[in-house]
Design an enzyme around this catalytic site. Structure first.
Site, PDB file in Angstrom:
ATOM      1  N   GLY A  45       0.833  -1.193   0.000  1.00 16.42           N
ATOM      2  CA  GLY A  45       0.000   0.000   0.000  1.00 16.42           C
ATOM      3  C   GLY A  45       0.868   1.243   0.000  1.00 16.42           C
ATOM      4  N   GLN A  50       2.880  10.090   1.205  1.00 16.28           N
ATOM      5  CA  GLN A  50       4.181   9.418   1.325  1.00 16.28           C
ATOM      6  C   GLN A  50       5.129   9.793   0.187  1.00 16.28           C
ATOM      7  OE1 GLN A  50       2.235   5.371   2.155  1.00 16.28           O
ATOM      8  NE2 GLN A  50       4.219   5.248   3.178  1.00 16.28           N
ATOM      9  N   CYS A  94       5.708   0.176   7.340  1.00 18.70           N
ATOM     10  CA  CYS A  94       5.349   1.322   6.507  1.00 18.70           C
ATOM     11  C   CYS A  94       6.557   1.694   5.655  1.00 18.70           C
ATOM     12  CB  CYS A  94       4.956   2.491   7.411  1.00 18.70           C
ATOM     13  SG  CYS A  94       4.493   3.976   6.528  1.00 18.70           S
ATOM     14  N   LEU A  95       6.304   1.983   4.379  1.00 20.91           N
ATOM     15  CA  LEU A  95       7.398   2.345   3.482  1.00 20.91           C
ATOM     16  C   LEU A  95       8.063   3.654   3.902  1.00 20.91           C
ATOM     17  CD1 LEU A  95       5.813   1.353   0.042  1.00 20.91           C
ATOM     18  CD2 LEU A  95       7.485   0.075   1.393  1.00 20.91           C
ATOM     19  N   HIS A 136      -4.723   1.466   7.249  1.00 19.95           N
ATOM     20  CA  HIS A 136      -3.388   2.050   7.405  1.00 19.95           C
ATOM     21  C   HIS A 136      -3.193   3.179   6.394  1.00 19.95           C
ATOM     22  CE1 HIS A 136       1.158   1.513   7.907  1.00 19.95           C
ATOM     23  NE2 HIS A 136       1.076   2.205   6.775  1.00 19.95           N
ATOM     24  N   GLU A 137      -3.573   2.929   5.132  1.00 19.36           N
ATOM     25  CA  GLU A 137      -3.378   3.940   4.081  1.00 19.36           C
ATOM     26  C   GLU A 137      -4.314   5.132   4.270  1.00 19.36           C
ATOM     27  OE1 GLU A 137      -0.706   3.753   2.502  1.00 19.36           O
ATOM     28  OE2 GLU A 137      -0.322   1.655   2.965  1.00 19.36           O
ATOM     29  N   HIS A 140      -2.972   7.541   6.698  1.00 22.81           N
ATOM     30  CA  HIS A 140      -1.979   8.463   6.125  1.00 22.81           C
ATOM     31  C   HIS A 140      -2.645   9.736   5.611  1.00 22.81           C
ATOM     32  CE1 HIS A 140       1.967   6.587   6.152  1.00 22.81           C
ATOM     33  NE2 HIS A 140       1.480   5.453   5.684  1.00 22.81           N
TER      34      HIS A 140
END
Length: 172
Positions: A45, A50, A94-95, A136-137, A140
């Protein structure tokens, strides 16, 4: 085109994103770029903030089977319209917080409404990993990171590790 992923702490990761008023070719291209960036990372994701863009756009693909067909989703203006009382615990990463993982408790199932790349409103129920990922996304988009669910000490420890990583990367 692959984009650069911001690393926490970055003030843009804590901002609330604005709704996408209308779909444009530019936004569709952005969604494609985000999918390419997510797959290359590799991740399941990615949210627009991000990569430094404060629009309500997320992409995800939680198909884990090697031979399973990919299921890339681009969601414009996603919102959770229902969630289960039953909860699930997943070890999240998380990226924007590389190589750091922690268990987060979230609703096991969520119903999400979003605008697809053709401008049509979609509604779908997600379960398990898909439910965790979409929550989660969407977090963000509201300036919330998975580490915000953790106890302060653990959150501070991860933040210090990310500050160190950013200094090391800046030195090259």
């Amino acid at each position: 085109m692959k984009r650069s992923i911001l690393i926490h702490p970055d003030p843009r990761l804590k901002k609330i994103c604005t709704e996408v008023p209308d779909l444009s070719d530019e936004l569709r291209t952005l969604a494609d770029d985000m999918l390419e960036t997510m797959y290359a990372a590799p991740g399941i994701g990615l949210a627009a903030p991000q990569i430094g863009i404060l629009d309500r756009l997320i992409v995800l693909d939680c198909v884990k089977e090697e031979d399973g067909p990919a299921r890339p989703l681009a969601m414009f203006n996603p919102k959770i319209i229902a969630s289960s009382d039953e909860e699930n615990v997943y070890e999240e990463g998380c990226l924007s917080i590389p190589d750091q993982y922690a268990e987060v408790t979230r609703p096991k199932m969520v119903q999400v409404e979003w605008v697809d790349r053709d401008g049509k409103i979609q509604t779908e129920e997600f379960d398990g990993l898909w439910a965790t990922c979409v929550q989660h996304e969407i977090d963000h988009l509201d300036g919330k990171l998975f580490i915000d669910y953790l106890k302060p000490l653990k959150r501070q420890m991860i933040t210090r590790k990310m500050q160190k990583l950013k200094r090391e990367r800046a030195r090259g």
